[in-house]
Design a protein around this motif. Structure first.
Motif, PDB file in Angstrom:
ATOM      1  N   TYR A  23      39.085  19.830  65.646  1.00  0.00           N
ATOM      2  CA  TYR A  23      38.616  19.492  64.265  1.00  0.00           C
ATOM      3  C   TYR A  23      40.160  20.021  63.422  1.00  0.00           C
ATOM      4  CZ  TYR A  23      38.090  19.480  59.194  1.00  0.00           C
ATOM      5  OH  TYR A  23      37.300  19.004  57.532  1.00  0.00           O
ATOM      6  N   ILE A  24      41.006  19.665  62.701  1.00  0.00           N
ATOM      7  CA  ILE A  24      42.361  20.679  62.085  1.00  0.00           C
ATOM      8  C   ILE A  24      41.938  19.773  60.250  1.00  0.00           C
ATOM      9  CG2 ILE A  24      45.002  21.256  61.808  1.00  0.00           C
ATOM     10  CD1 ILE A  24      43.682  19.285  64.313  1.00  0.00           C
ATOM     11  N   PRO A  25      41.243  20.918  59.518  1.00  0.00           N
ATOM     12  CA  PRO A  25      41.039  20.794  57.884  1.00  0.00           C
ATOM     13  C   PRO A  25      43.111  21.547  57.911  1.00  0.00           C
ATOM     14  CG  PRO A  25      39.800  22.766  59.021  1.00  0.00           C
ATOM     15  CD  PRO A  25      40.492  22.389  60.170  1.00  0.00           C
ATOM     16  N   ALA A  26      43.834  20.873  56.858  1.00  0.00           N
ATOM     17  CA  ALA A  26      44.840  20.923  56.692  1.00  0.00           C
ATOM     18  C   ALA A  26      45.308  21.161  55.109  1.00  0.00           C
ATOM     19  CB  ALA A  26      45.709  20.254  57.074  1.00  0.00           C
ATOM     20  N   PHE A  27      46.512  21.687  54.180  1.00  0.00           N
ATOM     21  CA  PHE A  27      47.004  21.733  53.715  1.00  0.00           C
ATOM     22  C   PHE A  27      48.205  22.293  53.729  1.00  0.00           C
ATOM     23  CE2 PHE A  27      47.949  22.960  49.483  1.00  0.00           C
ATOM     24  CZ  PHE A  27      47.429  21.675  48.361  1.00  0.00           C
ATOM     25  N   PRO A  28      49.441  21.388  53.273  1.00  0.00           N
ATOM     26  CA  PRO A  28      51.152  21.920  53.413  1.00  0.00           C
ATOM     27  C   PRO A  28      51.408  22.565  52.382  1.00  0.00           C
ATOM     28  CG  PRO A  28      50.999  20.374  51.846  1.00  0.00           C
ATOM     29  CD  PRO A  28      49.503  20.494  52.586  1.00  0.00           C
ATOM     30  N   THR A  54      42.974  16.568  55.198  1.00  0.00           N
ATOM     31  CA  THR A  54      43.832  17.223  53.988  1.00  0.00           C
ATOM     32  C   THR A  54      42.737  17.607  52.782  1.00  0.00           C
ATOM     33  OG1 THR A  54      44.525  14.647  53.634  1.00  0.00           O
ATOM     34  CG2 THR A  54      45.553  15.734  54.754  1.00  0.00           C
ATOM     35  N   LEU A  55      42.394  18.372  52.965  1.00  0.00           N
ATOM     36  CA  LEU A  55      41.824  19.448  52.068  1.00  0.00           C
ATOM     37  C   LEU A  55      42.601  19.174  50.410  1.00  0.00           C
ATOM     38  CD1 LEU A  55      38.607  19.702  52.282  1.00  0.00           C
ATOM     39  CD2 LEU A  55      39.826  19.766  54.068  1.00  0.00           C
ATOM     40  N   GLU A  56      42.151  19.810  49.700  1.00  0.00           N
ATOM     41  CA  GLU A  56      42.931  19.768  48.373  1.00  0.00           C
ATOM     42  C   GLU A  56      42.872  21.312  48.330  1.00  0.00           C
ATOM     43  OE1 GLU A  56      39.719  19.824  48.615  1.00  0.00           O
ATOM     44  OE2 GLU A  56      39.254  20.994  47.228  1.00  0.00           O
ATOM     45  N   SER A  57      43.532  22.013  48.893  1.00  0.00           N
ATOM     46  CA  SER A  57      43.378  23.312  48.626  1.00  0.00           C
ATOM     47  C   SER A  57      42.620  24.467  49.808  1.00  0.00           C
ATOM     48  CB  SER A  57      42.339  23.526  47.683  1.00  0.00           C
ATOM     49  OG  SER A  57      41.089  24.503  48.336  1.00  0.00           O
ATOM     50  N   THR A  63      36.883  26.836  54.092  1.00  0.00           N
ATOM     51  CA  THR A  63      35.536  26.337  54.086  1.00  0.00           C
ATOM     52  C   THR A  63      35.352  25.659  54.897  1.00  0.00           C
ATOM     53  OG1 THR A  63      35.657  26.286  51.612  1.00  0.00           O
ATOM     54  CG2 THR A  63      33.602  25.502  52.769  1.00  0.00           C
ATOM     55  N   SER A  64      36.325  24.335  54.997  1.00  0.00           N
ATOM     56  CA  SER A  64      35.853  23.585  56.386  1.00  0.00           C
ATOM     57  C   SER A  64      36.023  24.113  57.458  1.00  0.00           C
ATOM     58  CB  SER A  64      36.971  22.473  56.280  1.00  0.00           C
ATOM     59  OG  SER A  64      36.759  21.321  56.255  1.00  0.00           O
ATOM     60  N   ALA A  65      36.893  25.001  57.979  1.00  0.00           N
ATOM     61  CA  ALA A  65      37.329  25.203  58.964  1.00  0.00           C
ATOM     62  C   ALA A  65      36.418  26.076  59.259  1.00  0.00           C
ATOM     63  CB  ALA A  65      38.452  26.296  59.005  1.00  0.00           C
ATOM     64  N   GLY A  66      35.283  26.836  58.440  1.00  0.00           N
ATOM     65  CA  GLY A  66      34.188  28.057  58.668  1.00  0.00           C
ATOM     66  C   GLY A  66      33.594  26.816  58.959  1.00  0.00           C
ATOM     67  N   ALA A  67      32.725  26.225  58.164  1.00  0.00           N
ATOM     68  CA  ALA A  67      31.889  25.357  58.512  1.00  0.00           C
ATOM     69  C   ALA A  67      31.870  25.134  60.110  1.00  0.00           C
ATOM     70  CB  ALA A  67      31.506  24.422  57.207  1.00  0.00           C
ATOM     71  N   ALA A  68      33.025  23.727  60.291  1.00  0.00           N
ATOM     72  CA  ALA A  68      33.410  23.402  61.402  1.00  0.00           C
ATOM     73  C   ALA A  68      32.504  24.029  62.592  1.00  0.00           C
ATOM     74  CB  ALA A  68      34.379  22.599  61.096  1.00  0.00           C
ATOM     75  N   ALA A  69      33.632  25.192  62.002  1.00  0.00           N
ATOM     76  CA  ALA A  69      33.369  26.502  63.618  1.00  0.00           C
ATOM     77  C   ALA A  69      31.632  26.972  63.946  1.00  0.00           C
ATOM     78  CB  ALA A  69      34.261  27.641  63.399  1.00  0.00           C
ATOM     79  N   TYR A  86      45.375  32.034  48.405  1.00  0.00           N
ATOM     80  CA  TYR A  86      44.256  31.492  47.334  1.00  0.00           C
ATOM     81  C   TYR A  86      42.819  31.479  48.018  1.00  0.00           C
ATOM     82  CZ  TYR A  86      42.913  27.717  44.155  1.00  0.00           C
ATOM     83  OH  TYR A  86      42.642  26.338  43.554  1.00  0.00           O
ATOM     84  N   GLY A  87      42.907  31.279  49.338  1.00  0.00           N
ATOM     85  CA  GLY A  87      41.965  30.799  50.322  1.00  0.00           C
ATOM     86  C   GLY A  87      41.220  31.947  50.178  1.00  0.00           C
ATOM     87  N   MET A  88      41.712  33.391  50.170  1.00  0.00           N
ATOM     88  CA  MET A  88      40.998  34.772  50.371  1.00  0.00           C
ATOM     89  C   MET A  88      40.347  34.989  50.384  1.00  0.00           C
ATOM     90  SD  MET A  88      42.288  37.635  51.835  1.00  0.00           S
ATOM     91  CE  MET A  88      43.986  37.346  51.857  1.00  0.00           C
ATOM     92  N   GLU A  89      39.209  34.289  48.873  1.00  0.00           N
ATOM     93  CA  GLU A  89      37.278  34.117  48.839  1.00  0.00           C
ATOM     94  C   GLU A  89      37.538  33.653  49.798  1.00  0.00           C
ATOM     95  OE1 GLU A  89      35.480  31.643  45.597  1.00  0.00           O
ATOM     96  OE2 GLU A  89      34.218  32.764  46.031  1.00  0.00           O
ATOM     97  N   MET A  90      36.997  32.633  51.075  1.00  0.00           N
ATOM     98  CA  MET A  90      36.620  32.053  52.043  1.00  0.00           C
ATOM     99  C   MET A  90      37.162  32.571  53.479  1.00  0.00           C
ATOM    100  SD  MET A  90      34.687  30.311  50.714  1.00  0.00           S
ATOM    101  CE  MET A  90      33.618  30.116  51.493  1.00  0.00           C
TER     102      MET A  90
END
Lengths: 414, 306
Positions: A23-28, A54-57, A63-69, A86-90
């Motif tokens: 699984y690869i959640p992605a954002f460019p 592709t996620l919106e941020s 979050t998605s990566a952590g949940a999948a793992a 931008y993703g630092m909280e997660m």
């Protein structure tokens, strides 16, 4: 095994492909986008059996990566710079979940002012999160480190996410010869991930990320995560040994280059360390006893290996491609704390260089050795030195003089 | 070690050209490092790329400050200081320019001591779009100049890098590269690997202690509005959009889609292009529902920025 020219981004994508990620959640984000583009292309052609979303941020992506793992799915993602922030909280949250996955960060200096080229302030912002950090100096190391990172993070003594860091432009867009290992050998090195007791399943729900109040339970969970991170030192060495047996390339937590009889050591991370190697070779050829020590693992911090390698050295030129504003070089601070209790410790001179991708020239490496030698002779350690030349300031003043003319034209005298 | 730098404008295919050269070196048994460097990822913006090739492991990295060979596919860059084409060029650097002016003129204009060679843009092999394939021609010439790359390695490298773009482009590029390779045969091997100076003597980096300056000076602000009016970004353009006003039905889509806001509407609603600032991205051409916009190669007519 084939050997071909690959960019650092291409090498990272190959690492994910060989690791058979699910699984690869992605954002460019530049300069990382080529990684997810390459993977998307392979999935489209049926050469990779993975699901990309592709996620919106980056916040949602991590979050998605952590949940999948946590469900036991092997997960890969990538970002850079502002995206990581931008993703630092997660970043902190998923490490607390003990969710093992690999995040490739392509280093790019932070805003403001905004730029595209690299330094390490982005990845160092994640230093205290619980993510392990592997820093690469070549494109080959990028591919190999992705494989090592899964072994490391998924080990039951660790169970933590891992950042594999490569420098934007200097690795991300630079092609070098890279050996792509055979699938079968990689499968042998990296069997499918089995999360065991920590698997999260919708059909058998458990609660995760529970709130704890009062501090005591919080202390337990946080310190356990810290201990898991420290375990990664031993696991890294075990995995590296096996890696070397299979693939013939050796990766230590700290890379030593011509350090044995060296008097002065360059201490630095990332791709510019190969420039230091070049300078070491050239200085050696005229009889200077110089070497390079490069932490490959930054978290956990391989303090013992560093102390061992620096015992008996006279001086260290610490080159920080980062800047803790109001303090100085972060690596310098880390090294000072590691060496504080050492008897007869070497002189440590702090250099700040390569900010925003500014080049560090060969002559500057020579000069850093000269400055360090002088500090050894006199016992006087100079104040931290920004690698910044007179001509650069003259150029800056030229630009500012234009800005002043325009200021008068644009708004009138203020 | 060979150190080669390419200068071009975005869209001229110089990243691909540098990769073809890098691949050709690799096929000849060299260790290779190739890399493009760009800021604004836009058609027409000055970009450069570099290739290192050596029989030993390459530990150098990043910008090449002392090139053995410099290749320029757009001669307008030579007069643009920000493009940095002449950085580190010495009497032993070979300069290859795609130009229709005499090399002697460039030597005099730029006060160059070393060898200057040219590839004619008018005589270069043209692709199916009618434009000269300067990237491919320069790679062919470069492969000959370094004297270390055979025709077969060059051919394989072109196949390797251009295959995804289709057979036509591979064939056209092969023709352009091989023609240039043959044309420059008299200079085969004239680009040589430089001996590096000893580490015993070197030029001091001239570091300074950066002085404190108050925020009025040192905060990264641009004080004046509309500074871009003074920057003639029209020089970026390699293709010029031309509107056929006979066909135009004044739908104004070109005006809406122009990312730089350089297409204005006159009193009657007809679009007018500000060529001082049009970068030639051709989004207008792609959007025009009546196909009333054509693209012609620069340089354009006299009196306009080209």
């Amino acid at each position: 095994m084939i050997r071909k020219l690959l960019t650092g981004n291409g090498a990272a994508a190959w690492g994910a492909r060989l690791a058979r990620v699910d699984y690869i959640p992605a954002f460019p984000i530049t300069p990382q986008t080529e990684i997810i583009e390459t993977i998307a292309h392979w999935i489209g052609e049926g050469r990779m059996d993975s699901r990309m979303t592709t996620l919106e941020s980056e916040h949602s992506m991590i979050t998605s990566a952590g949940a999948a793992a946590t469900t036991g799915v092997r997960t890969f993602t990538a970002t850079s710079s502002q995206g990581l922030l931008y993703g630092m909280e997660m970043i902190y949250t998923v490490a607390g979940w003990r969710a093992p996955f690999v995040l490739v960060n392509v280093s790019r200096a932070l805003s403001a002012p905004i730029t595209l080229e690299p330094d390490h302030n982005d990845v160092l912002a994640a230093r205290d999160s619980g993510f392990l950090q592997i820093h690469c100096a070549t494109c080959q190391e990028v591919l190999d480190s992705v494989l090592l990172a899964y072994r490391l993070g998924e080990d039951e003594k660790v169970r933590l996410p891992v950042i594999v860091n490569l420098d934007g432009f200097y690795l991300s867009f630079t092609r070098e010869p890279v050996e792509i290992p055979d699938d079968a050998k990689v499968d042998q090195f990296l069997p499918p991930y089995d999360p065991g007791e920590t698997r999260f399943r919708a059909g058998d729900p458990i609660s995760q990320g529970v709130a704890v109040l009062g501090g005591s339970q919080y202390s337990y969970f946080r310190y356990e995560t810290h201990l898991a991170s420290l375990n990664a030192l031993e696991i890294f060495e075990e995995a590296s040994k096996e890696f070397e047996e299979l693939f013939g390339r050796s990766y230590q937590p700290v890379e030593s280059y011509r350090t044995e009889d060296a008097e002065v050591i360059f201490f630095m991370m990332g791709s510019f360390a190969t420039k230091a190697k070049d300078a070491v070779d050239r200085l050696r050829s005229v009889g200077r006893k110089v070497g390079l020590l490069r932490p490959r693992l930054l978290r956990p911090f391989p303090a013992k290996a560093i102390v061992r390698a620096l015992a008996g050295k006279k001086g260290i030129a610490v080159i920080d491609q980062n800047l803790s504003l109001g303090k100085g070089g972060i690596l310098h601070t880390e090294l000072c704390s590691a060496l504080y209790s050492m008897a007869d410790k070497p002189v440590m001179v702090s250099f700040i260089g390569g900010l925003g991708g500014r080049d560090i020239t060969r002559e500057e490496f020579y000069e850093m050795v000269a400055v360090t030698m002088k500090a050894i002779e006199t016992g006087e350690v100079p104040t931290p030195r920004l690698l910044y030349g007179k001509e650069e300031l003259i150029q800056m003043k030229g630009l500012q003089s234009i800005a002043k003319v325009e200021q008068r034209k644009g708004r009138g005298k203020r | 070690m060979y150190r080669i730098r390419f200068h071009a404008r975005g869209g001229q295919g110089i990243k691909t050209a540098s990769r073809i050269l890098g691949t050709a070196f690799f096929l000849e048994g060299y260790e290779v490092q190739d890399s493009p460097r760009y800021g604004a990822e836009r058609r027409g913006a000055p970009i450069f790329a570099y290739v290192r090739a050596s029989k030993k492991i390459i530990n150098e990295r990043g910008i090449i400050n002392k090139p053995d060979l410099v290749i320029v596919t757009d001669d307008s860059l030579l007069l643009l200081p920000i493009a940095g084409v002449l950085l580190g060029v010495t009497e032993r650097t070979v300069l290859l320019i795609a130009t229709d002016e005499a090399t002697e003129l460039w030597k005099k204009r730029l006060n160059l001591q070393g060898l200057v060679l040219s590839i004619s843009t008018q005589a270069a092999v043209k692709g199916h779009a009618g434009l000269p394939l300067l990237g491919a021609a320069c790679v062919g010439a470069a492969a000959q100049l370094v004297g270390a790359i055979s025709k077969s390695a060059l051919e394989e490298a072109i196949h390797d890098q251009l295959q995804p773009l289709g057979k036509v482009i591979v064939e056209e590029s092969l023709a352009a590269a091989m023609t240039a390779y043959d044309q420059i045969e008299a200079y085969a091997g004239c680009t040589t690997e430089r001996e590096d100076p000893s580490a015993d003597s070197y030029e001091s980096p001239n570091w300074i202690d950066l002085p404190f300056e108050d925020a009025g000076t040192s905060a990264p602000y641009i004080h004046a509005a509309a500074t871009t009016l003074n920057v003639k970004t029209g020089v970026w353009r390699s293709l010029r959009p031309v509107i056929d006003l006979q066909q135009c039905n004044r739908c104004a889509l070109c005006n809406s889609y122009c990312p730089d806001g350089v297409i204005s509407l006159d009193a009657k609603g007809y679009p007018q292009i500000d060529y001082q600032h049009c970068k030639g991205c051709l989004i207008c051409l792609a959007q025009c529902p009546l196909h009333a916009i054509d693209a012609i190669p620069e340089p354009g007519q006299e009196g306009e920025i080209s």
